[in-house]
Design an enzyme around this catalytic site. Structure first.
Site, PDB file in Angstrom:
ATOM      1  N   ASP A   1      12.934  15.806   9.281  1.00 36.70           N
ATOM      2  CA  ASP A   1      11.661  15.872   9.985  1.00 36.70           C
ATOM      3  C   ASP A   1      11.097  14.466  10.057  1.00 36.70           C
ATOM      4  O   ASP A   1      10.843  13.834   9.021  1.00 36.70           O
ATOM      5  CB  ASP A   1      10.703  16.803   9.233  1.00 36.70           C
ATOM      6  CG  ASP A   1       9.349  16.924   9.920  1.00 36.70           C
ATOM      7  OD1 ASP A   1       9.219  16.478  11.068  1.00 36.70           O
ATOM      8  OD2 ASP A   1       8.418  17.477   9.293  1.00 36.70           O
TER       9      ASP A   1
ATOM     10  N   ASP B   1       8.006  12.251  11.425  1.00 35.11           N
ATOM     11  CA  ASP B   1       6.634  12.391  11.892  1.00 35.11           C
ATOM     12  C   ASP B   1       5.891  11.106  11.556  1.00 35.11           C
ATOM     13  O   ASP B   1       6.456  10.186  10.963  1.00 35.11           O
ATOM     14  CB  ASP B   1       5.986  13.601  11.224  1.00 35.11           C
ATOM     15  CG  ASP B   1       4.811  14.162  12.006  1.00 35.11           C
ATOM     16  OD1 ASP B   1       4.162  13.384  12.730  1.00 35.11           O
ATOM     17  OD2 ASP B   1       4.526  15.369  11.885  1.00 35.11           O
TER      18      ASP B   1
ATOM     19  N   ASP C   1      10.588  12.901   6.249  1.00 38.83           N
ATOM     20  CA  ASP C   1       9.838  13.693   5.274  1.00 38.83           C
ATOM     21  C   ASP C   1      10.877  14.289   4.317  1.00 38.83           C
ATOM     22  O   ASP C   1      11.456  15.343   4.588  1.00 38.83           O
ATOM     23  CB  ASP C   1       9.052  14.782   5.991  1.00 38.83           C
ATOM     24  CG  ASP C   1       8.108  15.535   5.056  1.00 38.83           C
ATOM     25  OD1 ASP C   1       8.229  15.362   3.825  1.00 38.83           O
ATOM     26  OD2 ASP C   1       7.256  16.293   5.549  1.00 38.83           O
TER      27      ASP C   1
END
Length: 380
Positions: A91, A93, A284
């Site tokens: 992930d 972000d 992440d």
């Protein structure tokens, strides 16, 4: 904000569009967050038709599926689900990117893309995964999700996945440990890239950069290179990609033991610091290590933007623009009225620049949905 107006348009989207169904759907846990309420999970569906009919009834604000495969995905206790394996998930972000709090949404998207490209390069070059093993999605929010599907990773435990995450983030790479490694370690992977980075540094040696590292010692450093390496054309050697540059620069021998400043260690420390910041991918890590993770459903809508969770071909990532290509067709071609709750709002969507002021505005539906989803406007 109840999200009633937003929910109306989400309903329209799900009635007119299909989801992207992951393989082995019947072995995936499904979860969702409704417009009014908290996460509901431990759902199971056997077919595309079944889950799409459910979604059209429930109208989720966020829709997820498990990266894991289970024998009984609808059981509420993890042990009773009987875990069979899991994809490797990344992930990316803005949460872990330095300075993201001062960036615009468009700047965040561009910065996260850089880290996604670095991750993909490492997965294919360093870990040997092929494009066919990797699925890339725009998350619908501020970044990207990368799924690795391979027999090599399905049964990996959390600790093994953490090691991969540490590699991706270049954790634990320091000069003291590097000193203990022989030349063979610098012939592949991240250390090969570091060696090349050293070469590029000397090939493009910049006076202003050196002055930042050695404020009063620019010419002294050049003299040091020539004097303490036995008169070799040391910069020519260092800029050549062959040979272990780190080993040469870190060793302390009779030729440089009388140098008044430990130039090698100082300059290598700076090069290593810069290399990490330019080569790592901010992921992440808890998402990567979690073997029971729920991840956003392909072609679902992100409840905080109204944009699609959209698959992206790896070769098209560099030119992919979420603010053009993740806007659903059903939200284009009509205007609606909104009340902007802040003084001004600016964004570039669908190839157009928008600058709107507080109060009533007539805007394209996709912009209205985006502004409503991030809670800076209400539908009128």
């Amino acid at each position: 904000m109840t999200g009633t107006g937003l929910m109306q348009y989400f309903r329209e989207y799900y009635y007119k569009n299909h989801l992207g169904i992951p393989d082995m759907l019947f072995q995936r846990e499904i979860g969702f967050i409704p417009f009014n309420g908290t996460m509901i999970r431990h759902k199971k569906f056997d077919s595309q038709n079944e889950i799409e009919n459910f979604v059209r009834r429930a109208i989720p604000r966020h829709l997820y599926y498990s990266s894991s495969y289970y024998r009984f995905p609808d059981q509420h206790k993890m042990l009773e689900k009987e875990w069979l394996g899991a994809e490797l998930i990344f992930d990316l972000d803005a949460d872990h990117i330095e300075g993201a709090d001062k960036m615009t949404y468009m700047e965040i998207l561009a910065e996260v893309k850089k880290h996604t490209l670095r991750l993909l390069e490492m997965l294919m070059d360093d870990f040997g995964f092929e494009e066919k093993n990797i699925r890339l999605y725009f998350s619908g929010g501020r970044g990207y999700h990368v799924h690795v599907e391979s027999d090599r990773i399905y049964t990996m435990d959390s600790d093994s996945r953490r090691e991969i995450g540490d590699y991706i983030k270049i954790e634990g790479l320091n000069m003291e440990d590097l000193k203990l490694l022989d030349d063979s370690y610098f012939e592949y992977g991240i250390l090969k890239k570091f060696n090349i980075y050293i070469s590029n540094f000397y090939r493009n040696l910049d006076e202003n950069y050196i002055k930042k590292v050695f404020p009063k010692s620019w010419w002294n450093y050049l003299e040091y290179l020539e004097k303490y390496y036995n008169g070799e054309k040391i910069r020519d050697f260092l800029s050549n990609e062959k040979g272990n540059k780190f080993k040469l620069l870190i060793k302390q021998n009779k030729s440089n033991e009388n140098a008044s400043i430990d130039y090698d260690r100082i300059i290598l420390g700076k090069i290593l610091e810069d290399f990490k910041s330019n080569a790592l991918a901010e992921i992440d890590e808890p998402v990567t290590t979690d073997i029971h993770r729920l991840i956003r459903f392909p072609y679902s809508l992100h409840g905080k933007t109204g944009l699609m969770v959209k698959p992206v071909a790896i070769g098209e990532l560099k030119t992919f623009n979420p603010l053009d290509e993740a806007i659903p067709d059903v939200f284009q071609g009509r205007d609606v009225k909104i009340n902007l709750k802040i003084d001004k709002f600016s964004i570039e969507m669908n190839g157009q620049n928008y600058n709107i002021a507080r109060g009533e505005n007539s805007v394209p539906l996709y912009l209205a949905i985006f502004a409503s989803a991030i809670d800076v406007a209400d539908f009128i």
